[in-house]
Design an enzyme around this catalytic site. Structure first.
Site, mmCIF file in Angstrom:
data_model
loop_
_atom_site.group_PDB
_atom_site.id
_atom_site.type_symbol
_atom_site.label_atom_id
_atom_site.label_comp_id
_atom_site.label_asym_id
_atom_site.label_seq_id
_atom_site.Cartn_x
_atom_site.Cartn_y
_atom_site.Cartn_z
ATOM 1 N N CYS A 111 101.284 31.720 66.277
ATOM 2 C CA CYS A 111 102.294 32.372 66.818
ATOM 3 C C CYS A 111 103.381 31.574 66.355
ATOM 4 C CB CYS A 111 102.206 32.094 68.428
ATOM 5 S SG CYS A 111 102.423 30.376 68.923
ATOM 6 N N ALA A 112 104.691 31.873 67.275
ATOM 7 C CA ALA A 112 106.144 31.151 66.548
ATOM 8 C C ALA A 112 106.091 29.770 66.788
ATOM 9 C CB ALA A 112 107.243 31.692 67.584
#
Length: 138
Positions: free
Chosen positions: A72-73
């Site tokens: 994810c980020a």
């Protein structure tokens, strides 16, 4: 149990052309714009918000025989999804430490030449495809 993969370990997998399965839980537009690229990587992009209530909808699309790295980020959403996968019986699940932010900042150093007078180092920002050199003389 969910394990953590460092950006250094991911870099080695990219450079060694190892097989890996990446479950990217960022939004589809972010995934289309930029992802971790490896010659022998396989991908599934399912946004995190579609997995909040569980991972049942994707378990049949994930390999049991390959390591799976959830990305994810920054790492938080990936950890949540990875825990659900572990609870669903997957024992080959990792999260990428620091997420795509850490991947974008990682600088891989390699000595490419050395003699009595000169040393040359190559610096690769693998996540961004940038390449720099340092020459040391005297």
């Amino acid at each position: 149990m969910v394990k953590e993969m460092t950006v250094q370990q991911m870099t080695e997998k990219v450079l060694n052309k190892e097989p890996l399965f990446i479950l990217d839980v960022r939004n589809e537009s972010d995934f289309r714009d930029w992802k971790i690229e490896g010659e022998n990587f396989a991908y599934l992009n399912v946004p995190y918000f579609e997995l909040i209530d569980g991972v049942d909808s994707i378990v049949d699309r994930l390999p049991k025989d390959k390591d799976i790295v959830v990305v994810c980020a920054k790492g938080g959403s990936a950890a949540f999804v990875a825990e659900q996968l572990a609870e669903a019986g997957f024992d080959n699940v990792y999260t990428l430490a620091g997420g795509m932010q850490a991947w974008s900042e990682h600088l891989h150093q390699a000595k490419v030449y050395e003699d009595d007078q000169l040393k040359i180092y190559q610096f690769i920002r693998v996540g961004k495809g940038c390449l720099s050199y340092m020459v040391i003389s005297g």
